[in-house]
Design a protein around this motif. Structure first.
Motif, short mmCIF file in Angstrom:
data_model
loop_
_atom_site.label_atom_id
_atom_site.label_comp_id
_atom_site.label_asym_id
_atom_site.label_seq_id
_atom_site.Cartn_x
_atom_site.Cartn_y
_atom_site.Cartn_z
N PHE A 178 39.84 -40.89 40.58
CA PHE A 178 39.42 -39.84 39.10
C PHE A 178 39.75 -38.41 39.36
O PHE A 178 39.56 -37.55 38.44
N TYR A 179 40.42 -38.20 40.41
CA TYR A 179 40.61 -36.85 40.97
C TYR A 179 41.98 -36.29 40.04
O TYR A 179 42.89 -37.02 39.66
N ARG A 180 41.58 -35.08 39.38
CA ARG A 180 42.60 -34.44 38.87
C ARG A 180 43.01 -33.01 38.83
O ARG A 180 41.91 -32.12 38.93
N CYS A 181 43.91 -32.71 39.63
CA CYS A 181 44.20 -31.50 40.37
C CYS A 181 44.24 -30.42 39.21
O CYS A 181 43.78 -29.23 39.24
N VAL A 182 45.02 -30.65 38.16
CA VAL A 182 45.36 -29.77 37.07
C VAL A 182 45.37 -30.47 35.73
O VAL A 182 46.35 -31.21 35.77
N THR B 30 44.79 -35.36 28.83
CA THR B 30 45.62 -36.23 29.62
C THR B 30 46.10 -35.49 30.82
O THR B 30 46.29 -34.57 30.89
N PHE B 31 45.90 -36.49 31.93
CA PHE B 31 46.45 -36.19 33.23
C PHE B 31 47.35 -37.05 33.91
O PHE B 31 46.98 -38.27 33.76
N THR B 32 48.33 -36.77 34.38
CA THR B 32 49.43 -37.80 35.21
C THR B 32 49.54 -37.03 36.40
O THR B 32 50.12 -35.93 36.77
N CYS B 33 49.12 -37.95 37.24
CA CYS B 33 49.46 -37.46 38.93
C CYS B 33 50.46 -37.62 39.34
O CYS B 33 51.37 -38.44 38.62
N ARG B 34 51.26 -36.92 39.69
CA ARG B 34 52.91 -36.67 40.15
C ARG B 34 52.87 -37.15 41.45
O ARG B 34 54.16 -37.23 41.85
N GLN B 35 52.00 -37.60 42.10
CA GLN B 35 52.00 -38.15 43.35
C GLN B 35 52.51 -37.35 44.29
O GLN B 35 53.66 -37.71 45.11
N CYS B 36 52.46 -36.16 44.28
CA CYS B 36 52.85 -35.07 45.24
C CYS B 36 52.27 -35.10 46.32
O CYS B 36 52.64 -34.62 47.72
N GLY B 37 51.11 -35.71 46.58
CA GLY B 37 50.15 -36.00 47.73
C GLY B 37 49.51 -34.69 48.39
O GLY B 37 48.86 -34.74 49.33
N THR B 38 49.66 -33.63 47.65
CA THR B 38 49.16 -32.36 48.12
C THR B 38 47.60 -32.36 48.19
O THR B 38 47.10 -31.78 49.37
N CYS B 39 46.72 -33.18 47.58
CA CYS B 39 45.31 -33.21 47.40
C CYS B 39 45.08 -34.11 48.61
O CYS B 39 44.05 -33.95 49.12
N CYS B 40 45.96 -34.93 49.10
CA CYS B 40 45.35 -35.68 50.18
C CYS B 40 45.78 -35.25 51.76
O CYS B 40 45.49 -35.83 52.78
#
Ligand code: SF4
Ligand code: SF4
Length: 158
Positions: free
Chosen positions: A92-96, A4-14
């Motif tokens: 679909f990107y999952r950073c961690v 399971t992955f939940t994006c924290r919407q930190c925006g780092t990857c963008c």
């Protein structure tokens, strides 16, 4: 099955994707013809209705020329303003997908959604290499099995 992955919407990857998500031209008040450079895919992006106010403030993209043109601050978050229309690789990107911790509590490394370990810890790297050999990425349940493998070797995985 995936971990399971939940994006924290930190925006780092963008923050560094300004050269990869390109706006070709504006085609409506909030509509843009765009291209995802890495996949060569064209797409139409309509700014989400609930994010139009923050989108209209151009100070963030003006001050961050390498950030994706659709990224905007929203309180403590950095939000994608085209969440509905963003390209598949963004959705679909999952950073961690795993944070690996020693029983004592120190974070020793993280695993990305592409099943790559980032760690300076030699022992953990050796265990992960073994996991890679025993559980290839091609296994449909590789993520869960590698997670279990780490736990069986004494690590905490969250
Ligand atoms: S995918 Fe990861 S880096 Fe990107 S916004 Fe979500 S939590 Fe942040
Ligand atoms: S389209 Fe959205 S998710 Fe994709 S890089 Fe831009 S801000 Fe990030």
């Amino acid at each position: 099955m995936n971990v399971t992955f939940t994006c924290r919407q930190c925006g780092t990857c963008c923050m560094s994707l300004g050269d990869y998500i390109i706006i070709d031209k504006q085609i409506g008040p909030y509509e843009f013809a765009c291209e995802s450079v890495s996949t060569g895919t064209e797409f139409i992006a309509c700014v989400d209705e609930d994010k139009r106010e923050i989108f209209c403030d151009r100070s963030f993209p003006d001050n961050h020329p390498h950030a994706c043109r659709f990224l905007r601050p929203d309180g403590d978050l950095l939000r994608c303003t085209i969440h509905n229309d963003s390209p598949a690789q963004c959705k679909f990107y999952r950073c961690v997908i795993m944070r690996i911790t020693a029983p004592g509590g120190n974070v020793l490394g993280v695993v990305t959604g592409t099943l790559h370990l980032h760690s300076d810890d030699r022992m953990l790297r050796a265990v992960w290499e073994e996991a890679e050999k025993n559980i290839p990425e091609s296994f449909s349940d590789a993520e869960e099995r590698r997670q279990r493998y780490l736990v069986e070797h004494g690590y905490l995985v969250t």
